[in-house]
Motif scaffolding. Structure first.
Motif, PDB file in Angstrom:
ATOM      1  N   ASN A 321     -44.440 -41.331 -68.832  1.00 38.11           N
ATOM      2  CA  ASN A 321     -43.498 -41.703 -69.592  1.00 38.11           C
ATOM      3  C   ASN A 321     -43.077 -40.423 -70.169  1.00 38.11           C
ATOM      4  O   ASN A 321     -41.660 -40.295 -70.139  1.00 38.11           O
ATOM      5  N   LEU A 324     -40.860 -38.779 -67.114  1.00 38.57           N
ATOM      6  CA  LEU A 324     -39.515 -39.385 -66.671  1.00 38.57           C
ATOM      7  C   LEU A 324     -38.637 -38.839 -67.817  1.00 38.57           C
ATOM      8  O   LEU A 324     -37.320 -38.954 -67.780  1.00 38.57           O
ATOM      9  N   GLN A 325     -38.851 -38.556 -69.046  1.00 36.47           N
ATOM     10  CA  GLN A 325     -38.142 -38.145 -70.103  1.00 36.47           C
ATOM     11  C   GLN A 325     -37.598 -36.516 -70.015  1.00 36.47           C
ATOM     12  O   GLN A 325     -36.614 -36.401 -69.946  1.00 36.47           O
ATOM     13  N   TYR A 328     -35.927 -37.288 -64.314  1.00 40.30           N
ATOM     14  CA  TYR A 328     -36.023 -38.513 -63.524  1.00 40.30           C
ATOM     15  C   TYR A 328     -36.254 -38.370 -62.613  1.00 40.30           C
ATOM     16  O   TYR A 328     -35.708 -37.583 -61.729  1.00 40.30           O
ATOM     17  N   ALA A 333     -40.758 -42.870 -61.341  1.00 42.96           N
ATOM     18  CA  ALA A 333     -40.421 -44.173 -61.862  1.00 42.96           C
ATOM     19  C   ALA A 333     -41.671 -45.346 -61.524  1.00 42.96           C
ATOM     20  O   ALA A 333     -41.921 -46.408 -61.822  1.00 42.96           O
ATOM     21  N   ARG A 336     -45.096 -44.636 -62.295  1.00 44.06           N
ATOM     22  CA  ARG A 336     -45.332 -45.059 -63.682  1.00 44.06           C
ATOM     23  C   ARG A 336     -45.405 -46.756 -63.824  1.00 44.06           C
ATOM     24  O   ARG A 336     -46.429 -47.239 -64.537  1.00 44.06           O
ATOM     25  N   ILE A 356     -35.715 -51.815 -62.229  1.00 46.08           N
ATOM     26  CA  ILE A 356     -35.659 -50.496 -61.726  1.00 46.08           C
ATOM     27  C   ILE A 356     -34.468 -50.572 -60.161  1.00 46.08           C
ATOM     28  O   ILE A 356     -34.670 -51.428 -59.715  1.00 46.08           O
TER      29      ILE A 356
END
Lengths: 414, 113
Positions: A321, A324-325, A328, A333, A336, A356
Motif C-alpha cells: 500500500n 504504491l503511494q 506506482y 499493483a 498488492r 486495475i
C-alpha cells in the motif's frame, strides 16, 4: 583452471584499469582510455597464449597498461601539449606521469566513474550498457546477450552515450554534498535496474543472469564502502538485493525452468544472504526517509521468513500500500492484490483486480486465473488463455500452458 | 486524466479517543482503501489533519479549534486522478469516512495555465 581464470581476471582487471585511466584522462578522452586498456588485454591474450600466464598476471597487466599509457603520451604530441600538461599540473610536483593503480585509487576511480556514467543526461538503457562495459568489464557480446540484441546495436548505443558525456564534458568526480543525494538516486536506480535485469528479465542464460545480479551488488558495495555514499537508501537497496538473491538457487530447476515462490524448497534459500539482508535492513533504518528501496527490502524480508502466519501477509499488504503511494508499478499493483486475497479473501481481491487497467499484461491474467481458482473454472481457463497469448518468455509460456492443460482437465492450479 | 480532491468530513463528536489498537486498525483500513486507488495508478497525494487548530476571521478574531462555527470537521483529503467526476466518485467507495457516518466531498482541481 587457467581457462576459467583468464576471463575472470580480464573482467575484474579490465574495469579497474579502465576506470583509473578514464579518471586520469577525463571523460573527453574516454576512447583513449579504452584503446589503451583494450590493447593491454590484447597483448596479454597474445603473449600469455604463447608463453603461458605470468606468475603475477595482475602486476603484468598493470605494468603493460602503464607503459602503453606512457608510450601514448610520447607518440602523440598534441596530447602531450594539451592534456598531459593539465594532468601533470594536477598531480603533485613530479615530472614523471603517475599512473596510480593502488587499491585506493582504483576504488575511488570506479566510484567516480559510477557517478559519471549514471548521469540522467543519457538514457537508462545506455547507462546500464556503459556500466556493464566500463564498471563491470563485460564484453560487447555479453552485453548484447544480456539485452537480447546484437553487437552492432550495443556498440552504437555505447558510442552515442559516450559522445553525450564527452560533449557535456562530464567531470569524473564525486558530486558535492548538496548534489550527492540527487545524483545518488540516479546511480541507485541504475544499480536497481541492473539487478532486476538479472533477476526478472527473461533470457535463457542463467549464468549471465546471476552475474548481472552479482555485479549490481558489487557496485552497490562500492557505494557502501565510501562514507559519503553510505546512506540509508544505499543500505536499503543492498538489503533488498541480498534478500532476493537468497532465493536464486531455489527459484530455478535443473532445466532452467522457473519455480514459483510457493513451490520452492526453503532449504535451498541462502541463509547467509538472508542474514546479510537483515543486517543492511537494520542499517537502512537510520534517518527518517522511507524510500521505495526501504519498502521493497521490508517486503523481501517478510518473503524470506518461512512462516505462514497472517502477520506476514498483513505486513506485506501494508508495505505494498505504501510502496504504491510512493511509486506506482504494475508488478506492485498485482502483488498488492495477491496479498489482499490472502489477508481478506479472493472475492474481494477479484473485485479490486478488475478495477486495475492491466489487460495487456500476462501477469495480470495469471493473477486473475489464480484468484478465480476454486471460484469459477471457466474464468480460470479464460484468463490463462489470455495470459498465454500475451506472454513472450519461453519459460513463462510453458508454465502457463501447463496450468491451462490442467485447468481444462478440471484440475486446480498448484 | 484530471485531478480531483476528496475532502473527508465528519461530525464533531465527543467520543473518547481511540485506543492504540483501534488506531492501528483504523490506519490499516485507510491504507487498504488508499492502496486500492494507488494500485489503479490513480493516487496523487494525501494528508490527514490533526486535532490542533485555530480559525482566523477577517475581523482579526482568532478562535480555538478548527471547527469554529460548523458542526463538521475536515479530517483530511486525498488527491486522485480520474477520467471525470463520476469516475472520481466511484473511487470514493469504501472510504473509511463513510463507514463512520461521515461524508466525502469530491471536487475537481482547477488548472490555471
Amino acid at each position: 583452471m587457467q581457462k576459467e581464470l583468464i576471463p575472470h581476471l580480464f573482467k575484474t582487471e579490465y574495469r579497474k584499469i579502465i576506470s583509473v585511466l578514464c579518471k586520469l584522462f577525463g571523460i573527453v578522452h574516454i576512447e583513449i582510455a579504452e584503446d589503451i586498456t583494450n590493447d593491454t588485454f590484447l597483448l596479454a591474450t597474445e603473449t600469455w597464449g604463447l608463453k603461458g600466464v605470468p606468475q603475477n598476471p595482475t602486476a603484468w597487466l598493470y605494468t603493460v597498461a602503464k607503459n602503453k599509457t606512457k608510450d601514448y603520451f610520447k607518440r602523440n604530441k598534441i596530447f602531450i601539449d594539451k592534456i598531459a600538461v593539465e594532468i601533470k599540473n594536477s598531480q603533485s610536483n613530479s615530472d614523471e606521469l603517475e599512473i596510480d593503480l593502488s587499491n585506493k585509487n582504483i576504488n575511488d576511480s570506479q566510484l567516480q566513474m559510477m557517478f559519471a556514467i549514471c548521469n540522467p543526461l543519457i538514457s537508462k538503457e545506455t547507462q546500464i550498457g556503459l556500466a556493464l562495459r566500463i564498471l563491470c568489464g563485460f564484453g560487447i557480446d555479453e552485453i548484447a546477450g544480456a539485452f537480447l540484441t546484437n553487437k552492432e546495436v550495443i556498440n552504437k548505443r555505447l558510442y552515442r552515450g559516450k559522445e553525450k558525456l564527452r560533449l557535456a564534458n562530464i567531470k569524473i568526480e564525486l558530486p558535492n554534498e548538496k548534489e550527492i543525494e540527487k545524483r545518488l538516486a540516479s546511480v541507485l536506480s541504475t544499480i536497481y535496474l541492473l539487478f532486476n535485469e538479472g533477476y526478472y528479465v527473461s533470457y535463457q542464460n542463467l549464468i549471465i543472469k546471476k552475474e548481472l545480479c552479482l555485479e549490481a551488488m558489487r557496485l552497490n558495495y562500492l557505494l557502501l564502502k565510501n562514507i559519503k555514499t553510505n546512506t540509508p537508501k544505499v543500505n536499503a537497496l543492498m538489503s533488498l538485493m541480498c534478500f532476493h538473491s537468497s532465493r536464486f538457487n531455489a527459484r530455478t530447476d535443473e532445466k532452467g525452468g522457473l519455480i514459483l515462490y510457493n513451490n520452492q524448497n526453503k532449504d535451498n534459500w541462502d541463509k547467509e544472504l538472508i542474514d546479510k539482508g537483515k543486517y543492511y535492513l537494520n542499517l537502512s533504518s537510520k534517518g527518517n526517509e522511507i524510500s521505495k528501496y526501504h519498502l521493497e527490502a521490508a517486503i523481501a524480508f517478510w518473503h524470506s521468513q518461512n512462516i505462514d502466519a497472517t502477520i506476514k501477509w498483513e505486513n506485506i499488504l501494508q508495505l505494498y500500500n505504501q510502496l504504491l503511494q510512493i511509486e506506482y508499478s504494475p508488478i506492485a499493483a498485482l502483488n498488492r492484490t495477491y496479498a489482499l486475497s490472502i489477508v481478506y479473501n479472493k472475492t474481494l481481491a477479484i473485485k479490486e483486480a478488475l478495477k486495475i487497467e492491466l489487460k495487456n499484461n500476462h501477469l495480470y491474467h495469471c493473477l486473475l486465473a489464480e484468484l478465480y481458482n476454486d471460484i469459477d473454472s471457466k474464468k480460470v481457463i479464460y484468463h490463462l488463455e489470455k495470459a498465454l497469448k500475451i506472454a513472450k518468455n519461453k519459460n513463462e509460456k510453458k508454465m502457463i500452458s501447463n496450468n491451462l492443460k490442467n485447468a481444462k482437465c478440471g484440475q486446480k492450479l498448484t | 486524466m484530471k485531478e480531483f480532491m476528496m475532502i473527508f468530513r465528519n461530525e464533531k463528536n465527543d467520543q473518547p479517543k481511540p485506543s492504540p489498537d483501534q488506531m492501528q486498525a483504523l490506519v490499516k483500513q485507510w491504507q487498504d482503501w488508499i492502496g486500492g486507488i494507488a494500485a489503479q495508478g490513480k493516487f496523487v497525494s494525501t494528508n490527514a489533519l490533526g486535532f490542533e487548530g485555530k480559525t482566523v476571521s477577517a475581523d482579526g478574531l482568532i478562535t480555538d479549534g478548527p471547527y469554529a462555527e460548523v458542526k463538521e470537521i475536515v479530517g483530511g483529503y486525498i488527491i486522485v486522478k480520474a477520467d471525470d467526476l463520476n469516475d472520481a466518485v466511484e473511487l470514493s467507495k469504501g472510504c473509511p469516512t463513510l463507514l463512520s457516518g461521515g461524508k466525502v466531498e469530491v471536487r475537481d482541481v482547477m488548472v490555471f495555465n
